[in-house]
Design an enzyme around this catalytic site. Structure first.
Site, short mmCIF file in Angstrom:
data_model
loop_
_atom_site.label_atom_id
_atom_site.label_comp_id
_atom_site.label_asym_id
_atom_site.label_seq_id
_atom_site.Cartn_x
_atom_site.Cartn_y
_atom_site.Cartn_z
NE ARG A 69 -2.52 -1.89 3.13
CZ ARG A 69 -2.38 -3.19 3.40
NH1 ARG A 69 -2.79 -4.09 2.54
NH2 ARG A 69 -1.85 -3.57 4.52
CD GLU A 106 1.77 -11.38 16.56
OE1 GLU A 106 1.16 -11.72 17.57
OE2 GLU A 106 1.22 -10.87 15.57
#
Length: 182
Positions: A69, A106
């Protein structure tokens, strides 16, 4: 942040066009969807204009957009301020010789790449993405740009998830955001 010296009257329109999708892409995630912002040409124009107004006089020579994006917001900003756009991509997406930087997620790691020679020593870089969460992706972009001798002037995102404190991973680089997600 964008509200320094009073809130810009364009910000409520921008914020109102960002759709929140619960439990996407997995349970517990509140996904900040900018595709609805893109459907509102006025809000999209306000978003680009606010970045252009901030960076027009900062002698930026390269806008580095993070996949995917950052590719939406980076090129119009680069065109408006008169500099080059460099895509920062996931592995094996760029043809030719690349330089890469591994970063932590993560669960696991990922790699960011850019073309060798796209950014020169002394370039003044703006790093752009739609959202900052943990800051890992922006931090990797900063390291990659600095490895080739660029000066990272600032990082910019449309949205910040402030509770994750991603700005702390940016090594003291300034962060400019338009909307702080609740």
């Amino acid at each position: 942040m964008a509200s320094e010296g009073g809130e810009d009257p364009r910000l409520p329109r921008i914020a109102s066009t960002i759709r929140v999708i619960p439990d996407f892409p997995k349970p517990g995630i509140m996904f900040q969807d900018i595709t609805t912002l893109l459907l509102d040409h006025e809000a999209f124009r306000h978003t680009i204009d606010m970045f252009v107004e901030r960076y027009r006089d900062k002698r930026i020579t390269v806008v580095a957009g993070i996949e995917a994006r950052g590719f939406i917001f980076g090129p119009p900003i680069a065109l408006a301020i008169g500099c080059k756009f460099v895509p920062m991509r996931k592995p094996k997406k760029l043809p030719g010789e690349v330089i890469s930087e591994e970063y932590s997620l993560e669960y696991g790691t990922d790699i960011m790449e850019m073309h060798v020679g796209a950014v020169q020593p002394g370039d003044r870089a703006l790093v752009i993405d739609d959202l900052i969460a943990t800051g890992g992706t922006l931090a990797a972009a900063i390291r990659l740009l600095e490895r080739v001798g660029a000066e990272v002037v600032e990082c910019a995102c449309v949205i910040e998830l402030p509770e994750l404190q991603g700005y702390q991973r940016l090594g003291g680089k300034p962060l400019f955001v338009l909307v702080k997600a609740a």
